[in-house]
Design a protein around this motif. Sequence first.
Motif, short mmCIF file in Angstrom:
data_model
loop_
_atom_site.label_atom_id
_atom_site.label_comp_id
_atom_site.label_asym_id
_atom_site.label_seq_id
_atom_site.Cartn_x
_atom_site.Cartn_y
_atom_site.Cartn_z
N ALA A 227 0.86 -1.19 0.00
CA ALA A 227 0.00 0.00 0.00
C ALA A 227 0.88 1.23 0.00
N LYS A 228 0.25 2.39 -0.19
CA LYS A 228 1.03 3.63 -0.30
C LYS A 228 1.56 4.12 1.04
N ASP A 229 0.91 3.72 2.15
CA ASP A 229 1.40 4.10 3.46
C ASP A 229 1.11 2.99 4.47
N THR A 230 1.70 3.11 5.66
CA THR A 230 1.58 2.06 6.67
C THR A 230 0.15 1.87 7.14
N ALA A 231 -0.57 2.98 7.33
CA ALA A 231 -1.95 2.89 7.82
C ALA A 231 -2.83 2.11 6.85
N SER A 232 -2.70 2.42 5.56
CA SER A 232 -3.50 1.72 4.55
C SER A 232 -3.11 0.25 4.47
N ALA A 233 -1.79 -0.02 4.58
CA ALA A 233 -1.33 -1.41 4.53
C ALA A 233 -1.86 -2.21 5.71
N MET A 234 -1.83 -1.64 6.90
CA MET A 234 -2.34 -2.31 8.08
C MET A 234 -3.83 -2.58 7.97
#
Length: 381
Positions: A10-17
């Motif tokens: 994902a583009k950032d950690t929050a979205s990936a999590m």
Amino acid sequence: MINGTTVIKAKDTASAMEKVVRELGEDCVILSTKKVNGQVSITASNSKKAKDAVKKRYDKKKFANIYKFNSGKLNINNNIINNPQNKIGEDKTPSSGFSGINYKDIIKEEMSILLEKMDKKLENIYITDNYKNYNFSNFLKLKQVGFSNKILEKFLDKNLENRYEESRVNFFRKLSENLSSPFPERIFNSKLILVTGTSGTGKTTMTAKIASAIVDKLGRNNIVLAELCRNSKSASEDLKSFARLLNIPITNQLKNGDLSDTMILNDSAKIVVDLAGDIETGNKIIESLEARHGDNNICSILCLQSSSSTEMIENTWKKIKAQRPIIALTKSDECNLSSMAMSKIAELKGKVGLVSGTRSIVDSLLFTNSDILAKYMKENF
């Protein structure tokens, strides 16, 4: 739902999590996190083998090692702490390093060092379990901007499908509706406008700007600038200059009784009062007048500098004794109001009615509404 081990990008950690939890479940474990070609890549698994390995790696007994004394002050064990006299008795000749030691102070210092280390390790870590009704990625992004948990929980959409921009705009709209109110009518309809606040917040300039707005709307008849609470026989030079510019009378000879007489005897008179000096002295005048007349014809303006910290806002709000104070954000051309300050004002149930700069008293006073505040937040946060 995926079973086993997978790689989420994902583009950032929050979205990936968020994707990890959605695809592998809330009890999955993170095996590795890295950045590849500008994207966050998380390897995660919900297999029993992976979960058992992680559990073993972070065994509670190993975690207990964090409570060992590591600051280098003193290497002591339970026997010495519990029975210091016995230990000394066994050695016959106590070493000078142990004589006169206050173990409570040592332990207190060690615990302080330990807590400081733990605080640093916990920085920027967010507990997500309480936010299952929100799109956590949106919640976290607005949290990182500076808005408080209380305000996000109250005004952020609970629709999990909303995209960030849509949630962000809806949040700003709801927050601005809560912060604003149709205050201009109240200011123009009041007989007494009392401007208060802590020293240095721009009360005198705000007093002049409100008088200027009244002159523009209602004309110069029956309006007076006044100053109270100053330990001086004459009004301040700044307020005198503003009065000459606006071509309206000024006085600093009024007393509480004079203000009451004006309210009773003159229906058309308007007095804009700069409560110079400290906020406590101004409170006595406000409380006295509101006790006699109520606040229907009295409008209290609380000046807050746009750069005020959350602590300053809360402390000032606790001091003010007016029944329905209107918050005026001053010096906005020198500094912006932060999202943390916005959150604190909303938490305190304050209402923002005025925004002004420093440089000019003409055409520089903005009467706010929900649309103006929402636009400000959208442009700055």
